[in-house]
Design an enzyme around this catalytic site. Structure first.
Site, PDB file in Angstrom:
ATOM      1  N   HIS A   1      17.776 -30.243  46.470  1.00  0.00           N
ATOM      2  CA  HIS A   1      17.259 -29.087  45.442  1.00  0.00           C
ATOM      3  C   HIS A   1      17.962 -27.952  45.540  1.00  0.00           C
ATOM      4  CE1 HIS A   1      13.390 -31.431  46.351  1.00  0.00           C
ATOM      5  NE2 HIS A   1      13.381 -31.497  45.037  1.00  0.00           N
TER       6      HIS A   1
ATOM      7  N   LYS B 218      20.144 -38.643  42.025  1.00  0.00           N
ATOM      8  CA  LYS B 218      19.550 -39.506  42.725  1.00  0.00           C
ATOM      9  C   LYS B 218      18.649 -40.288  41.573  1.00  0.00           C
ATOM     10  CE  LYS B 218      15.975 -38.768  45.482  1.00  0.00           C
ATOM     11  NZ  LYS B 218      14.687 -39.174  44.881  1.00  0.00           N
TER      12      LYS B 218
END
Ligand code: PAF
Length: 276
Positions: free
Chosen positions: A37, A148
């Protein structure tokens, strides 16, 4: 960094930023932040005048009640990690985002029906519901997502196309643990032993690159997965990198990737690899 908890405040702030001619970047998250993140937030910081991060565990994208309940919630730690990287953190309650249960039903076509879409019915509809609202409220010039969740990016692009949302969707590479495991908020739920064993997902995918034939790769990955008792393979699929439809050769000009989902104990982990 300022914390915003209501949609009204979020709208007021983003309208002011837009009116002031600011370039707005947004990073939607479900919290339990990790380096993956933070790489998105840093990229947003480097490319925009103002950065919005949302932290919202979106109940409508969970098809499994236990997964929703166990999803890690670490708001104080998340805010500490974000620090000055973002200007605004939108951290609303469920009631604030969904005053009534959302009823939108999207049809994102095949990108949402294969793989994760088949294994988690309703998941991508729920992702579409929340990402549409967030992008509609903030109207960022750029919104950042990690590779991802490669299929999620395809679904979000399709949602933006269908709903006439004009934010640029920026994708960023997978960030990995030192042992190769793709970073995920769910990794926190792994025991030390499971965390070590889970490194084999990436290792096996990397090793599978030495085969030149799709069926050889599938045989190799499936048989290696079976050798690890802690693993329960949900699916391994080789697919076109754009349509996400299964392929049996490497001829596509769009590129070809492998997509895997494995249960390690009770924790469902996903990863992917590019072959061509
Ligand atoms: O990738 C995630 O964390 C979530 O699916 C997203 C995009 C924030 C929507 O809830």
């Amino acid at each position: 960094m300022k914390i915003i908890t209501t949609v009204k405040d979020l709208l007021n702030t983003s309208v002011c930023d837009s009116a002031g001619g600011k370039q707005i970047g947004m990073v939607p998250t479900m919290g339990a932040l990790h380096e993956g993140h933070l790489s998105l937030i840093r990229r947003a910081r480097s490319e925009n005048d103002v950065v919005y991060v949302s932290i919202f565990v979106n109940p409508v994208q969970f098809s499994n009640a236990e997964d929703l309940e166990k999803y890690p919630r670490t708001l104080d730690e998340d805010l500490r990690l974000i620090g000055d990287l973002a200007d605004y953190v939108f951290a609303p309650s469920v009631e604030e985002v969904f005053p009534v249960a959302p009823s939108e039903i999207y049809n994102f076509g095949t990108v949402s029906s294969v793989m994760e879409g088949a294994s988690r019915p309703g998941h991508f509809n729920g992702v579409g519901v929340i990402v549409r609202r967030l992008l509609d409220w903030v109207r960022p010039h750029k919104a950042y997502f990690g590779e991802k969740d490669f299929q999620q990016i395809a679904v979000i692009r399709e949602m933006c196309k269908q709903c006439r949302i004009f934010s640029e969707i920026v994708t960023c590479p997978i960030i990995r643990e030192p042992n190769g495991l793709a970073m995920s908020s769910r990794n926190r739920r792994l025991s030390q032993h499971e965390f070590a064993v889970a490194a084999n997902i990436h290792k096996i995918l990397e090793e599978s690159k030495r085969f030149n034939d799709v069926s050889e790769i599938v045989n190799y990955v499936e048989s290696e997965m079976l050798k690890i008792p802690e693993f329960k393979l949900d699916y391994f699929q080789i697919a076109d990198a754009q349509t996400l439809l299964p392929v049996d050769n490497f001829n596509s000009d769009n590129g070809v990737m492998g997509f895997i989902t494995v249960f390690v104990g009770p924790v469902r982990l996903i990863d992917n690899v590019r072959y061509r």
